[in-house]
Design an enzyme around this catalytic site. Structure first.
Site, PDB file in Angstrom:
ATOM      1  N   ASN A 131       0.169   7.151   2.872  1.00 30.36           N
ATOM      2  CA  ASN A 131       0.863   6.310   3.846  1.00 30.36           C
ATOM      3  C   ASN A 131       2.309   6.727   4.090  1.00 30.36           C
ATOM      4  O   ASN A 131       3.090   5.968   4.661  1.00 30.36           O
ATOM      5  CB  ASN A 131       0.801   4.841   3.422  1.00 30.36           C
ATOM      6  CG  ASN A 131      -0.603   4.293   3.583  1.00 30.36           C
ATOM      7  OD1 ASN A 131      -1.355   4.742   4.446  1.00 30.36           O
ATOM      8  ND2 ASN A 131      -0.962   3.340   2.736  1.00 30.36           N
ATOM      9  N   ASP A 134       0.832  -1.210   0.000  1.00 35.35           N
ATOM     10  CA  ASP A 134       0.000   0.000   0.000  1.00 35.35           C
ATOM     11  C   ASP A 134       0.863   1.256   0.000  1.00 35.35           C
ATOM     12  O   ASP A 134       0.588   2.205   0.725  1.00 35.35           O
ATOM     13  CB  ASP A 134      -0.951  -0.035   1.211  1.00 35.35           C
ATOM     14  CG  ASP A 134      -2.178   0.850   1.014  1.00 35.35           C
ATOM     15  OD1 ASP A 134      -2.364   1.381  -0.099  1.00 35.35           O
ATOM     16  OD2 ASP A 134      -2.942   1.008   1.980  1.00 35.35           O
ATOM     17  N   ASP A 173       2.152   2.776   8.080  1.00 34.67           N
ATOM     18  CA  ASP A 173       1.000   1.918   7.812  1.00 34.67           C
ATOM     19  C   ASP A 173       1.394   0.555   7.249  1.00 34.67           C
ATOM     20  O   ASP A 173       1.312   0.303   6.053  1.00 34.67           O
ATOM     21  CB  ASP A 173      -0.010   2.609   6.886  1.00 34.67           C
ATOM     22  CG  ASP A 173      -1.423   2.183   7.234  1.00 34.67           C
ATOM     23  OD1 ASP A 173      -1.605   1.006   7.607  1.00 34.67           O
ATOM     24  OD2 ASP A 173      -2.346   3.014   7.173  1.00 34.67           O
TER      25      ASP A 173
END
Ligand code: ADE
Length: 318
Positions: free
Chosen positions: A183, A178, A196
């Site tokens: 993030n 991700d 994250d």
């Protein structure tokens, strides 16, 4: 101490290196207790603490905790997800990866808390969007006083810091899954740090290759082999890194806009459509992102070559 009734609390074993007394966390005072963000597994709240992990005096910290569960099943998966992220963070040690400071894992005493360093400038996407908005509002002025100037050189520096964190993850055989501007956290002195790890997967663990159907997928950042075959590798992270570069040079715009249906996006990507060059982005940087979007994962650049090229660019202009 677990008892034998149906409803019981079984504490996690205490990890002396990381366990922190929860009564020493303070969520009160101006700005403290405020929600900083929401993730798949939890929410992040601002707090402050004295003398944590060798940091003398009061420090601001960010505390990740389970969000209110919708069901009992939910609660179990939320806590396991957060424990997984905690264990991943314990193993990370790099200047461009957000640092774990401690945890409160004794559930008989309160909720699970994952304590990490606080990023005063928030996430990179909002940081860049706010910069763009304030720059437009201040167009009448030559050089707004006290306003940070984001030059191309600053952007290349940010990209290099993110690539450095991503290279570290790759060397540890972690796939982030991700990588996106949302993030990346902007810490003191505008140092970029990856955060994250809720979706990160340990490449050595074959279980993580199993196909799953749950969860929201960040399709606009995903490599074709990820949405087609559920394959996540360091090279699929490189695709996402390319989208992250595009987000940086477009100052936080949403890739492909927010109107395109995801089914159409997937068809277009397979047909060879790519994000265009953001205004003000050099041909060299655009070539780098475009190379990250090669269909064959092995044709994409490695983080080593990406970092080498970014550092080279920083040496050219001074
Ligand atoms: N949002 C999510 N995590 C954060 C952190 N560590 N610092 C500031 N804002 C955040």
């Amino acid at each position: 101490h677990c008892n034998s009734t149906i409803e019981y609390v079984c504490d996690f074993p205490v990890d002396q290196e990381w366990e922190f007394p929860r009564e020493q966390l303070s969520f009160s005072g101006e700005g403290y207790g405020e929600e900083l963000g929401k993730g798949a597994f939890g929410k992040v709240v601002k707090a402050r603490v004295a003398n944590i992990r060798g940091r003398p005096g009061i420090s601001d910290v960010a505390v990740k905790m389970p969000k209110e569960p919708q069901s009992e099943d939910d609660e179990v998966s939320v806590i396991t997800g957060l424990i997984e992220e905690l264990e991943i963070m314990k193993s990370m040690d790099h200047p461009n990866v957000i640092r774990l400071l401690g945890c409160c894992s004794q559930l008989s005493e309160g909720p699970l808390f994952v304590i990490m360093e606080y990023a005063p400038y928030g996430n990179l996407k909002d940081f860049l969007r706010n910069y763009k908005r304030s720059r437009i509002q201040n167009m009448d002025y030559e050089q707004p006083i006290g306003m940070l100037e984001l030059t191309n050189r600053n952007l290349v520096t940010y990209a290099a810091q993110i690539a450095s964190g991503a290279l570290y993850l790759a060397e540890k055989k972690f796939v982030h899954r991700d990588l996106a501007a949302r993030n990346v956290l902007v810490t003191e002195n505008y140092v970029m740090k990856l955060a994250d790890f809720g979706l990160s997967k340990d490449l050595w663990n074959q279980d993580y290759y199993r196909k799953t159907t749950k969860g929201l997928l960040p399709v606009k950042w995903m490599a074709p082999e990820s949405f087609d075959e559920n394959k996540y590798t360091t090279q699929s992270d490189v695709w996402s890194f390319g989208v992250l570069l595009w987000e940086i040079w477009s100052f936080g715009d949403t890739p492909y806009g927010d109107k395109i249906p995801l089914e159409r996006l997937i068809v277009n990507i397979k047909a060879g459509t790519r994000l265009g060059k953001p205004e003000g982005c050099s041909p060299e940087i655009y070539r780098m992102m475009d190379n990250c979007w090669k269909i064959d994962p092995s044709d994409r650049p490695s983080y080593h070559s990406i970092l080498r090229d970014l550092k080279w660019m920083l040496q050219q202009e001074y």
